[in-house]
Design a protein around this motif. Sequence first.
Motif, PDB file in Angstrom:
ATOM      1  N   PHE A 239       1.754 -18.700 -21.696  1.00 30.68           N
ATOM      2  CA  PHE A 239       1.654 -17.967 -20.985  1.00 30.68           C
ATOM      3  C   PHE A 239       1.186 -16.682 -21.058  1.00 30.68           C
ATOM      4  O   PHE A 239       0.886 -15.433 -20.190  1.00 30.68           O
ATOM      5  N   LEU A 240       2.030 -15.908 -22.127  1.00 37.08           N
ATOM      6  CA  LEU A 240       2.135 -14.377 -22.709  1.00 37.08           C
ATOM      7  C   LEU A 240       0.204 -14.049 -22.739  1.00 37.08           C
ATOM      8  O   LEU A 240      -0.230 -13.106 -22.429  1.00 37.08           O
ATOM      9  N   ILE A 241       0.404 -15.096 -23.795  1.00 37.73           N
ATOM     10  CA  ILE A 241      -1.337 -14.483 -24.022  1.00 37.73           C
ATOM     11  C   ILE A 241      -2.333 -14.861 -23.276  1.00 37.73           C
ATOM     12  O   ILE A 241      -3.377 -13.944 -22.558  1.00 37.73           O
ATOM     13  N   ASN A 242      -1.809 -15.159 -22.253  1.00 33.39           N
ATOM     14  CA  ASN A 242      -2.842 -15.792 -20.549  1.00 33.39           C
ATOM     15  C   ASN A 242      -2.789 -14.517 -19.675  1.00 33.39           C
ATOM     16  O   ASN A 242      -4.072 -14.427 -19.001  1.00 33.39           O
ATOM     17  N   HIS A 243      -1.729 -14.376 -19.900  1.00 40.40           N
ATOM     18  CA  HIS A 243      -1.136 -13.571 -19.101  1.00 40.40           C
ATOM     19  C   HIS A 243      -0.765 -12.071 -19.243  1.00 40.40           C
ATOM     20  O   HIS A 243       0.518 -11.543 -19.433  1.00 40.40           O
ATOM     21  N   PRO A 244      -1.606 -11.392 -20.060  1.00 37.51           N
ATOM     22  CA  PRO A 244      -1.492 -10.296 -20.626  1.00 37.51           C
ATOM     23  C   PRO A 244      -0.675  -9.044 -20.121  1.00 37.51           C
ATOM     24  O   PRO A 244       0.685  -7.872 -20.116  1.00 37.51           O
ATOM     25  N   GLU A 245      -1.054  -9.048 -18.631  1.00 37.74           N
ATOM     26  CA  GLU A 245      -0.459  -7.657 -18.040  1.00 37.74           C
ATOM     27  C   GLU A 245       1.162  -8.368 -17.276  1.00 37.74           C
ATOM     28  O   GLU A 245       1.352  -6.943 -16.832  1.00 37.74           O
ATOM     29  N   ASN A 268       9.205 -10.318 -32.077  1.00 33.62           N
ATOM     30  CA  ASN A 268       8.068 -11.393 -32.180  1.00 33.62           C
ATOM     31  C   ASN A 268       8.476 -12.487 -31.980  1.00 33.62           C
ATOM     32  O   ASN A 268       8.090 -13.504 -32.239  1.00 33.62           O
ATOM     33  N   LEU A 269       9.231 -13.021 -31.113  1.00 30.15           N
ATOM     34  CA  LEU A 269       9.426 -14.085 -30.570  1.00 30.15           C
ATOM     35  C   LEU A 269       9.564 -15.407 -30.023  1.00 30.15           C
ATOM     36  O   LEU A 269       8.905 -16.578 -30.659  1.00 30.15           O
ATOM     37  N   TYR A 270       7.230 -14.986 -29.924  1.00 28.54           N
ATOM     38  CA  TYR A 270       6.682 -16.467 -29.699  1.00 28.54           C
ATOM     39  C   TYR A 270       5.224 -15.948 -30.607  1.00 28.54           C
ATOM     40  O   TYR A 270       4.416 -17.135 -30.929  1.00 28.54           O
ATOM     41  N   GLY A 271       5.197 -15.127 -31.641  1.00 30.34           N
ATOM     42  CA  GLY A 271       4.706 -15.308 -33.014  1.00 30.34           C
ATOM     43  C   GLY A 271       3.189 -14.639 -32.237  1.00 30.34           C
ATOM     44  O   GLY A 271       2.046 -15.202 -32.445  1.00 30.34           O
ATOM     45  N   ILE A 272       3.349 -13.396 -31.693  1.00 29.87           N
ATOM     46  CA  ILE A 272       1.521 -13.399 -30.730  1.00 29.87           C
ATOM     47  C   ILE A 272       1.468 -11.548 -31.154  1.00 29.87           C
ATOM     48  O   ILE A 272       0.658 -11.183 -30.471  1.00 29.87           O
ATOM     49  N   ASN A 273       2.499 -10.652 -32.003  1.00 28.39           N
ATOM     50  CA  ASN A 273       2.409  -9.903 -32.047  1.00 28.39           C
ATOM     51  C   ASN A 273       1.409  -9.400 -33.126  1.00 28.39           C
ATOM     52  O   ASN A 273       0.955 -10.817 -34.019  1.00 28.39           O
TER      53      ASN A 273
END
Length: 273
Positions: A239-245, A268-273
Amino acid sequence: MTERSSDDRINLALIEVRNTERYRSGHNEAVLKTVCPQGRVGSNPTLSVSQVAKKVFEKTLEQYKTNSIYQDVINHMISYIKENIDVSEIDYVSGGERRDWFFSNVIAHLLNKPHISIYKDLSTVVSDCNFENTEKVTDLSGKKVLHVADLITIASSYIRAWIPAIKNLNAKIYWSCVVVDRMQGGQEKLANEGVKSLSLVNIDKDLFKKALDMNIINESQFDMLNKFFENPDDTMKQFLINHPEFLENALNSDEKTKGRAKLLIDGNLYGIN
């Protein structure tokens, strides 16, 4: 234990989830701002711990008498407790700082049981069922405690604070009763601690399907909820990758939302940093 049909359980779940969220959305903060202007315990230097406990109780009891949504939720909790626990075995009702108090103190009052207010630093105070007298107590040897809260997710607050705080008093939480169990492992963690977990409703796939059939959610939301239920971390990451806003908006929002967003990014809870 009284058995409910699957449809009854799901319908009750939808009602209680909506009622609880509607109630929580405004009431908790309104009470805290009345008692503690900065919205946290201890922010009103003119009030003692005893006075804060009594004022929170009085405001909450007033809501119970005048707010039909809140009254309905509390009455369902009282009935469910009596259906599943021998109330004569309960020595104390406890609630954790601070959201739990808006449920636990009224239930303690209605069950005619003294109430243990647990703070996040593991300190505790005990009030009589009418909150006329509140005092610090260091030993409740052998006493059995029912902990009351609005919801349970992974039981982190229980494991970190509520259970240890009661153990420090030489007592034990035997039961937990919440309105909503999000079914994310909290019940199992409590079982490992010897705590019987009770919930009015469970957030599960049957609930999502019923919500879809009732047009409360759409197909897209139904799919997202099911994916989240099966794998919360991966669903949130995608969700965070698809909705960076989403994070950008959160960082430009109010202080509370901004703080939560920063915790997510910094950790970095979801490893996306």
